[in-house]
Design a protein around this motif. Structure first.
Motif, PDB file in Angstrom:
ATOM      1  N   LEU A 119      -4.807 -59.924   4.001  1.00 29.68           N
ATOM      2  CA  LEU A 119      -5.422 -58.861   4.787  1.00 29.68           C
ATOM      3  C   LEU A 119      -6.915 -58.737   4.482  1.00 29.68           C
ATOM      4  O   LEU A 119      -7.736 -58.565   5.395  1.00 29.68           O
TER       5      LEU A 119
ATOM      6  N   ALA B 206      -9.914 -59.375   7.118  1.00 31.39           N
ATOM      7  CA  ALA B 206     -10.902 -58.314   7.315  1.00 31.39           C
ATOM      8  C   ALA B 206     -12.302 -58.807   6.979  1.00 31.39           C
ATOM      9  O   ALA B 206     -13.279 -58.481   7.668  1.00 31.39           O
TER      10      ALA B 206
ATOM     11  N   GLY C 224       0.620 -59.880   0.007  1.00 27.44           N
ATOM     12  CA  GLY C 224      -0.102 -60.045   1.260  1.00 27.44           C
ATOM     13  C   GLY C 224      -1.441 -59.348   1.337  1.00 27.44           C
ATOM     14  O   GLY C 224      -2.144 -59.470   2.347  1.00 27.44           O
ATOM     15  N   LEU C 225      -1.828 -58.625   0.285  1.00 25.78           N
ATOM     16  CA  LEU C 225      -3.103 -57.907   0.325  1.00 25.78           C
ATOM     17  C   LEU C 225      -4.278 -58.883   0.387  1.00 25.78           C
ATOM     18  O   LEU C 225      -5.286 -58.616   1.049  1.00 25.78           O
TER      19      LEU C 225
END
Length: 221
Positions: A64, A68, A60-61
């Motif tokens: 994110l 962002a 899931g990075l």
């Protein structure tokens, strides 16, 4: 037994399709993120490569970082300097052969669809398509302008007629305003009605009640 199996299928099918779509989207995002990490590993010192490699295994990075990135991009272009930088970027992209055609077209469409001041897909209407007596739901995307408007003469509206069950493909039409019947249903309700091939009935007033007339009659006379 067959009835119970079908009932169970109807319960689990929406969830399964939702999970499949989300998994596919996350897979694409993670793939792009992995490609970016590989590019960074190629240019950064070897001592930092191991740290970057560990980022690849954090689930899931990529999502994110994408969220962002969009957030900071929106904040950046919201000020005067950001607007100037965005204009310079658009000028650069518009001078690259081949790329300028694709970029300019996509930008115009995205600005029209997602602009808060735009009118695209703000109204669902009822039109006769593909022949008189056959009705379908369409979405108003604007009005013809320039040479097209002069050639048409009377007032026309630009319409998008989506296909079912995939509304992302469809047809672009320009029809006289007098041939278009406004609907009181929301765009979301109209999309649900189209995607379900008419199985999911739109909420609110019936189509026949809109405009106080019978849809079986040609509105153009």
């Amino acid at each position: 037994m067959k009835k119970y199996i079908i009932t169970g299928l109807l319960v689990w099918l929406p969830l399964a399709i939702t999970v499949w779509v989300l998994h596919s989207v996350l897979g694409v995002i993670d793939g792009v993120f992995a490609s970016m990490l590989s590019a960074w590993q190629a240019v950064l010192p070897t001592s930092m490569a191991a740290s970057i490699e560990r980022l690849r295994h954090i689930p899931g990075l990529g999502v994110l970082i994408l969220v962002a990135g969009m957030l900071f991009t929106g904040m950046f272009v919201a000020n005067i300097f950001g607007q100037w930088a965005l204009q310079q970027w658009d000028k650069l992209m518009s001078h690259i052969p081949i790329v300028k055609s694709i970029y300019s077209s996509v930008k115009q469409v995205s600005d029209t669809l997602f602009s808060s001041s735009g009118n695209a897909f703000r109204e669902a209407v009822l039109v006769q398509y593909p022949h008189p007596g056959s009705w379908t739901i369409a979405f108003v995307t604007g009005k013809p302008s320039g040479e097209v408007a002069d050639a048409l003469g009377e007032e026309h509206v630009s319409l998008y007629v989506p296909t079912t069950p995939n509304p992302t493909s469809g047809f672009f039409l320009m029809m006289p305003r007098s041939s278009v019947r406004p609907l009181k249903m929301s765009v979301d309700a109209a999309l649900k009605h189209i995607i379900s091939m008419g199985v999911v009935a739109p909420e609110g007033e019936s189509l026949a009640a809109v405009g106080g007339a019978n849809p079986a009659r040609n509105p153009g006379g």
